[in-house]
Design a protein around this motif. Structure first.
Motif, PDB file in Angstrom:
ATOM      1  N   THR B  19     -21.546   3.322  30.453  1.00  0.00           N
ATOM      2  CA  THR B  19     -20.482   3.828  29.568  1.00  0.00           C
ATOM      3  C   THR B  19     -20.062   2.746  28.572  1.00  0.00           C
ATOM      4  O   THR B  19     -19.862   3.022  27.386  1.00  0.00           O
ATOM      5  CB  THR B  19     -19.258   4.288  30.396  1.00  0.00           C
ATOM      6  N   ALA B  22     -22.632   2.510  25.947  1.00  0.00           N
ATOM      7  CA  ALA B  22     -22.526   3.656  25.026  1.00  0.00           C
ATOM      8  C   ALA B  22     -21.362   3.455  24.064  1.00  0.00           C
ATOM      9  O   ALA B  22     -21.455   3.768  22.867  1.00  0.00           O
ATOM     10  CB  ALA B  22     -22.336   4.944  25.820  1.00  0.00           C
ATOM     11  N   LEU B  23     -20.288   2.902  24.591  1.00  0.00           N
ATOM     12  CA  LEU B  23     -19.094   2.672  23.762  1.00  0.00           C
ATOM     13  C   LEU B  23     -19.375   1.602  22.707  1.00  0.00           C
ATOM     14  O   LEU B  23     -19.019   1.762  21.526  1.00  0.00           O
ATOM     15  CB  LEU B  23     -17.928   2.248  24.674  1.00  0.00           C
ATOM     16  N   TRP B  27     -22.332   5.374  20.730  1.00  0.00           N
ATOM     17  CA  TRP B  27     -22.923   6.664  21.106  1.00  0.00           C
ATOM     18  C   TRP B  27     -21.860   7.652  21.567  1.00  0.00           C
ATOM     19  O   TRP B  27     -22.101   8.842  21.670  1.00  0.00           O
ATOM     20  CB  TRP B  27     -23.954   6.470  22.237  1.00  0.00           C
ATOM     21  N   THR B  28     -20.698   7.143  21.890  1.00  0.00           N
ATOM     22  CA  THR B  28     -19.610   8.020  22.339  1.00  0.00           C
ATOM     23  C   THR B  28     -18.336   7.676  21.570  1.00  0.00           C
ATOM     24  O   THR B  28     -18.219   6.572  21.023  1.00  0.00           O
ATOM     25  CB  THR B  28     -19.388   7.862  23.869  1.00  0.00           C
ATOM     26  N   GLY B  29     -17.420   8.620  21.521  1.00  0.00           N
ATOM     27  CA  GLY B  29     -16.151   8.391  20.828  1.00  0.00           C
ATOM     28  C   GLY B  29     -15.339   7.327  21.560  1.00  0.00           C
ATOM     29  O   GLY B  29     -15.494   7.167  22.773  1.00  0.00           O
ATOM     30  N   GLU B  32     -12.903   8.851  24.226  1.00  0.00           N
ATOM     31  CA  GLU B  32     -13.681   9.416  25.334  1.00  0.00           C
ATOM     32  C   GLU B  32     -14.271   8.305  26.202  1.00  0.00           C
ATOM     33  O   GLU B  32     -14.204   8.339  27.434  1.00  0.00           O
ATOM     34  CB  GLU B  32     -14.805  10.288  24.756  1.00  0.00           C
ATOM     35  N   GLY B  33     -14.820   7.281  25.536  1.00  0.00           N
ATOM     36  CA  GLY B  33     -15.438   6.170  26.238  1.00  0.00           C
ATOM     37  C   GLY B  33     -14.431   5.407  27.091  1.00  0.00           C
ATOM     38  O   GLY B  33     -14.696   5.083  28.256  1.00  0.00           O
ATOM     39  N   TRP B  36     -13.473   7.373  30.184  1.00  0.00           N
ATOM     40  CA  TRP B  36     -14.490   7.305  31.240  1.00  0.00           C
ATOM     41  C   TRP B  36     -14.476   5.936  31.929  1.00  0.00           C
ATOM     42  O   TRP B  36     -14.599   5.850  33.155  1.00  0.00           O
ATOM     43  CB  TRP B  36     -15.890   7.587  30.665  1.00  0.00           C
TER      44      TRP B  36
END
Lengths: 257, 124
Positions: B19, B22-23, B27-29, B32-33, B36
């Motif tokens: 995660t 991704a953050l 790759w993610t908002g 949202e990141g 998580w």
């Protein structure tokens, strides 16, 4: 009420249109509803749609728009033989969505009055004249057919009870006092139709339309019509369970956008 | 530390790192990141120190830490269902708009063809 996407869509399809190939048949009563566009949403109605369109033609409705809502039977082919305009949804979206497609199309062709009509043969083509008369005279912008002001031939008591319950719930939720609910026979003036934006794709659209009529503040009235129930239409119609599903859809549609 | 705690911590640790990656990669908002990451962190703490959940549960009036975890999970799942349902409705709405646009466009294309043919016939 009309969303931005909707306005863009309508603007995109509004360009120059030639109107001359509308089939103009003279009715048996001699009255021709040239200013009326009848919109029919049809889903797997091959068995009934031909007769419905023939009756409309005899009654003087020449501008008939059939929206085939992704039927898997011969509805589209049958409708093409009888209706002036036949549109097709490539996937089944629901009666509400199909009606909105038909209304948008009719508006883009300059329709002064739009009538919504069922495809299963329950409605009488002669009632179109009664519905559009108050709009033509300027008395109101919207007319809603009422089987309880008129008559319902062959209506089983269980269906009658379910409809009465729906009338009560509609009064409770929309605050509009009507004698009938979920009657697909309605007429709109052009300015009323322009304010209708059906977002509930499936059967809950009937309640949504009532809400939008109230919000529009446009004058409306109920008109006595006759609904004919046949074994076919009863089979296609909503059961009590279906009615409850519509209620859930309506409530969810108001809560979740 | 029990074998279950070891395995669960490894899994949660991997998810945390993924995660975070991704953050950082975008790759993610961001919201949202971060949400998580917070969830994985809390899960890791609860697994490593199970008694900590009981301490938190006692302060909010629930006796057992396991009950607190269960209630939070159910609540989280309900919120998740609602979000997925809402997204599904929006998606269905988009499909409807697209279908309706196609239907009207095809009708106009057909009308234009008829008009062109009629004009051609008149010109003859």
């Amino acid at each position: 009420m009309r969303g931005r996407a909707q306005a863009g869509l309508t603007a995109a399809i509004r360009p120059s249109i030639i109107r001359r190939w509308n089939t103009e048949t003279t009715s048996m009563t001699g009255q021709l509803h040239r200013d009326v566009f009848v919109v029919i949403a049809a889903y797997n109605e091959a068995q009934a749609i031909g007769e419905v369109l023939r009756e409309l033609g005899v009654a003087g409705s020449s501008n008939v728009v059939v929206v085939d809502d992704g039927s898997t039977d011969e509805t589209f082919q049958t409708a093409k033989k009888h209706a002036a305009f036949v549109l097709r949804h490539v996937v089944n979206c629901g009666q509400g969505a199909a009606l909105q497609t038909g209304i948008d199309f009719a508006l883009s062709r300059g329709a002064p009055i739009i009538v919504t009509f069922d495809a299963d043969g329950q409605h009488r083509a002669e009632d179109v004249a009664a519905l559009v008369t108050p709009i033509r005279s300027g008395e109101c912008d919207i007319t809603l057919g009422s089987r309880f002001l008129g008559s319902a031939v062959g209506l089983p008591w269980r269906r009658r009870a379910a409809l009465k319950l729906a009338v009560g719930l509609t009064r409770l939720m929309s605050g509009v006092r009507l004698t009938d609910a979920h009657n697909g026979l309605r007429a709109f003036s052009r300015r009323a139709a322009e304010r209708i934006d059906i977002r509930m794709d499936r059967m809950a659209h009937a309640s949504e339309i009532i809400d939008q009529i109230r919000e529009s503040g446009l004058p409306f009235k109920e008109v006595a019509v006759q609904i004919r129930y046949t074994p076919y239409s009863l089979r296609k119609g909503q059961s009590l369970r279906g009615g409850l599903h519509i209620l859930v859809q309506y409530v969810l549609g108001r809560v979740v956008r | 530390m029990t074998p279950f705690q070891v395995v669960a911590l490894i899994v949660v640790g991997c998810l945390f790192v993924l995660t975070l990656l991704a953050l950082l990669k975008g790759w993610t908002g961001r919201r949202e990141g971060v949400a998580w990451l917070a969830l994985w962190l809390m899960a890791g703490l609860a697994i490593a120190w199970p008694d900590s959940t009981t301490a938190v549960a006692t302060t909010v009036g629930i006796r057992r830490g396991a009950d607190l975890v269960l209630y939070c999970s159910v609540l989280g799942m309900l919120v998740g269902f609602f979000m997925v349902y809402s997204r599904l409705r929006r998606l269905r709405r988009d499909v409807t708009l697209l279908t309706r646009h196609l239907a009207i466009q095809q009708a106009f294309d057909a009308s234009a063809t008829i008009k062109a043919r009629a004009d051609g016939d008149l010109g003859k």
